[in-house]
Write an enzyme that holds these catalytic residues in place. Structure first.
Site, mmCIF file in Angstrom:
data_model
loop_
_atom_site.group_PDB
_atom_site.id
_atom_site.type_symbol
_atom_site.label_atom_id
_atom_site.label_comp_id
_atom_site.label_asym_id
_atom_site.label_seq_id
_atom_site.Cartn_x
_atom_site.Cartn_y
_atom_site.Cartn_z
ATOM 1 N N SER A 141 18.411 27.253 71.474
ATOM 2 C CA SER A 141 19.575 26.984 72.326
ATOM 3 C C SER A 141 20.608 26.277 71.467
ATOM 4 O O SER A 141 20.279 25.741 70.396
ATOM 5 C CB SER A 141 19.155 26.082 73.499
ATOM 6 O OG SER A 141 20.277 25.559 74.183
ATOM 7 N N TYR A 154 14.581 18.720 76.792
ATOM 8 C CA TYR A 154 15.044 20.060 76.438
ATOM 9 C C TYR A 154 15.606 20.077 75.023
ATOM 10 O O TYR A 154 15.265 20.950 74.213
ATOM 11 C CB TYR A 154 16.101 20.515 77.446
ATOM 12 C CG TYR A 154 16.505 21.958 77.310
ATOM 13 C CD1 TYR A 154 15.653 22.975 77.731
ATOM 14 C CD2 TYR A 154 17.733 22.317 76.769
ATOM 15 C CE1 TYR A 154 16.014 24.317 77.612
ATOM 16 C CE2 TYR A 154 18.105 23.647 76.643
ATOM 17 C CZ TYR A 154 17.242 24.631 77.065
ATOM 18 O OH TYR A 154 17.607 25.955 76.943
#
Length: 254
Positions: A141, A154
């Site tokens: 990401s 995350y």
């Protein structure tokens, strides 16, 4: 000939928007695809949709954090298709949006289990069976490249995946197995709705508008934007792309 004619692909997180969009893209390019996910009902719906379009997509139910389940989906791919050429190591969860001082320990553990251990187990059990070379793409990401307040689990997990990719690239290059990460920016899907709502409950649209202003192209990615990059990394057109990070973010990280 289609770009992925006679190739066999495994996609974890296969019932999600990026996973399934990529599955359809690969199948349209000639690949046979095994979707892997923990949600069997969603997998059934995805397979039915694929069948209506005449695509060679099947599924296996698995928890990517469980070694036995991972071994089982590898065995299923080999029994069903005879080989593995492509591995989209894509399963991931977002956790919650809270500052570090308030972040729940059990949620942190869960995010790292799925996003890091799940990737590791996939590499451990899939790559030894890629006997004729191949390509692995791991979903990281932009959160693996920059910090995001409120998203410690995350961000930590997506940074860690880059380390896994670089080790794997060193180890697998001599076997002609290419390994890369793909780094989506905000994607217009369920995960971003969750993060937007978590950042400002009841006002997710305001968060979305704020993100869009930070993106030079002023829009979120569509799942197809990510699947196009993954397909390129699986094709012979990227035959010398190895051990690297491929960002698909509309300029967000600039």
């Amino acid at each position: 000939m289609k770009r992925l004619e006679n190739k066999v692909a495994i996609i974890t997180g296969g019932s999600g928007s990026i996973g399934f969009t990529t599955a359809k893209k690969l199948a349209n390019e000639g690949a046979k695809v095994l979707l892997v996910d923990i949600d069997e009902e969603s997998l059934k719906e995805r397979q039915q949709e694929a069948e209506k379009k005449g695509l060679d997509i099947s599924y296996a139910v698995a928890d990517v954090t469980d070694a036995e389940d991972v071994q089982n989906y590898v065995d299923t791919a080999l029994e069903r298709y005879g080989k593995i050429d492509l591995f989209f190591n894509n399963a991931g969860i977002e956790g919650v949006v809270k500052p570090i001082s308030e972040y729940p320990e059990d949620t942190f553990d869960q995010v790292l289990a799925v996003n890091v251990k799940g990737v590791f187990l996939g590499m451990k059990y899939v790559t030894p069976k890629m006997e004729n070379g191949g390509s692995v793409v791991i979903t990281s990401s932009v959160a693996g490249l920059v910090g995001s307040p409120g998203m410690v689990a995350y961000n930590t997990s997506k940074h860690a995946i880059i380390g896994t990719m670089r080790v794997a690239a060193q180890e697998l290059g001599e076997r002609n197995i290419r390994v890369n990460t793909v780094h989506p920016g905000p994607v217009d899907n369920r995960m971003m709705r969750s993060l937007e709502e978590g950042a400002k409950p009841g006002h997710g649209e305001e968060v979305k508008a704020g993100y869009e202003q930070q993106i030079p192209m002023h829009r979120y990615a569509q799942p197809e934007d990510i699947s196009n990059m993954v397909t390129f990394l699986f094709s012979d057109e990227s035959s010398y792309a190895h051990g690297n990070t491929f960002v698909v973010d509309g300029g967000f990280t600039t």
